[in-house]
Scaffold this motif. Structure first.
Motif, PDB file in Angstrom:
ATOM      1  N   HIS A  45       0.856  -1.188   0.000  1.00 25.88           N
ATOM      2  CA  HIS A  45       0.000   0.000   0.000  1.00 25.88           C
ATOM      3  C   HIS A  45       0.890   1.236   0.000  1.00 25.88           C
ATOM      4  O   HIS A  45       2.072   1.153   0.316  1.00 25.88           O
ATOM      5  N   PRO A  46       0.315   2.406  -0.304  1.00 29.85           N
ATOM      6  CA  PRO A  46       1.109   3.637  -0.217  1.00 29.85           C
ATOM      7  C   PRO A  46       1.724   3.753   1.170  1.00 29.85           C
ATOM      8  O   PRO A  46       1.100   3.399   2.172  1.00 29.85           O
ATOM      9  N   ALA A  47       2.963   4.237   1.229  1.00 24.68           N
ATOM     10  CA  ALA A  47       3.685   4.260   2.502  1.00 24.68           C
ATOM     11  C   ALA A  47       4.558   5.500   2.607  1.00 24.68           C
ATOM     12  O   ALA A  47       4.872   6.140   1.608  1.00 24.68           O
ATOM     13  N   GLU A  73      -9.355  15.048   5.410  1.00 23.05           N
ATOM     14  CA  GLU A  73      -9.491  15.826   6.652  1.00 23.05           C
ATOM     15  C   GLU A  73     -10.638  15.378   7.544  1.00 23.05           C
ATOM     16  O   GLU A  73     -10.678  15.713   8.700  1.00 23.05           O
ATOM     17  N   ASN A  74     -11.578  14.595   7.003  1.00 18.37           N
ATOM     18  CA  ASN A  74     -12.715  14.192   7.826  1.00 18.37           C
ATOM     19  C   ASN A  74     -12.381  13.036   8.772  1.00 18.37           C
ATOM     20  O   ASN A  74     -13.208  12.651   9.583  1.00 18.37           O
ATOM     21  N   ALA A  75     -11.182  12.489   8.690  1.00 20.56           N
ATOM     22  CA  ALA A  75     -10.778  11.432   9.629  1.00 20.56           C
ATOM     23  C   ALA A  75     -10.633  12.058  11.020  1.00 20.56           C
ATOM     24  O   ALA A  75      -9.870  12.992  11.196  1.00 20.56           O
ATOM     25  N   GLU A 124       2.346   2.154   6.367  1.00 20.69           N
ATOM     26  CA  GLU A 124       1.551   1.835   5.183  1.00 20.69           C
ATOM     27  C   GLU A 124       0.111   2.267   5.420  1.00 20.69           C
ATOM     28  O   GLU A 124      -0.462   1.988   6.473  1.00 20.69           O
ATOM     29  N   LEU A 125      -0.473   2.880   4.422  1.00 15.84           N
ATOM     30  CA  LEU A 125      -1.865   3.316   4.511  1.00 15.84           C
ATOM     31  C   LEU A 125      -2.771   2.131   4.210  1.00 15.84           C
ATOM     32  O   LEU A 125      -2.923   1.726   3.056  1.00 15.84           O
ATOM     33  N   MET A 126      -3.354   1.569   5.250  1.00 11.95           N
ATOM     34  CA  MET A 126      -4.198   0.381   5.104  1.00 11.95           C
ATOM     35  C   MET A 126      -5.624   0.753   4.707  1.00 11.95           C
ATOM     36  O   MET A 126      -6.257   0.037   3.942  1.00 11.95           O
ATOM     37  N   ARG A 127      -6.132   1.848   5.280  1.00  8.26           N
ATOM     38  CA  ARG A 127      -7.477   2.327   4.925  1.00  8.26           C
ATOM     39  C   ARG A 127      -7.423   3.842   4.810  1.00  8.26           C
ATOM     40  O   ARG A 127      -7.130   4.537   5.785  1.00  8.26           O
ATOM     41  N   GLU A 128      -7.724   4.331   3.637  1.00  7.13           N
ATOM     42  CA  GLU A 128      -7.655   5.766   3.384  1.00  7.13           C
ATOM     43  C   GLU A 128      -8.793   6.528   4.055  1.00  7.13           C
ATOM     44  O   GLU A 128      -8.585   7.607   4.603  1.00  7.13           O
ATOM     45  N   LYS A 129      -9.997   5.959   4.052  1.00  8.10           N
ATOM     46  CA  LYS A 129     -11.172   6.668   4.561  1.00  8.10           C
ATOM     47  C   LYS A 129     -10.990   7.145   5.994  1.00  8.10           C
ATOM     48  O   LYS A 129     -11.282   8.274   6.333  1.00  8.10           O
TER      49      LYS A 129
END
Length: 140
Positions: A45-47, A73-75, A124-129
């Motif tokens: 994943h993206p890291a 930003e909504n995270a 690593e970005l596992m979940r973007e949302k």
């Protein structure tokens, strides 16, 4: 064209690992360690990579290019996961002067993972949302 000291950046781009502009401050040994990680650690994943240069880093920053491409930003929180399944919630401090800092909760993560100056973390970005990051720690 890369600037002096940036010759190793294409390797990171090929590996899909983002690094901060602070890479210019790294010693030769730190750069070699980072290059070896980029060569052999292939994230799915993206890291991005964080260099722990001081004994206690209060709030490391996420590389701007990574933030611009993947951060939402909504995270409400940033969640860090270790390879053994433990999790830490960090307050979302938002973007300040173009940078996202890993906020309150980092100290607990750092202590529990026994991080020291010289260690390198790859997230690593596992979940973007909801901005879930899996941490891989490379010790000195």
């Amino acid at each position: 064209m890369p600037q002096k000291g940036d010759e190793f950046l294409p390797l990171f781009e090929e590996s899909g690992i983002y690094i901060t502009g602070k890479h210019k401050l790294l010693s030769k040994e730190e750069k070699e360690k980072a290059i070896n990680i980029a060569r052999f650690f292939k994230p799915k994943h993206p890291a991005f990579m964080v260099f722990l240069r001081a004994p206690k880093i209060i709030h490391p920053t996420v590389p701007t290019k990574f933030v611009n491409k993947y951060y939402r930003e909504n995270a409400k929180f940033i969640k860090l996961q270790s390879s053994d399944g433990r999790e830490w919630l960090l307050n979302n401090t938002g973007i300040y002067r173009g940078q996202l800092r890993l906020g309150n909760g980092w100290a607990r993560f750092s202590n529990e993972m026994n991080l020291k100056a010289g260690d390198i973390c790859v997230f690593e970005l596992m979940r973007e949302k909801d901005f879930v990051l899996k941490a891989s720690i490379f010790k000195i």
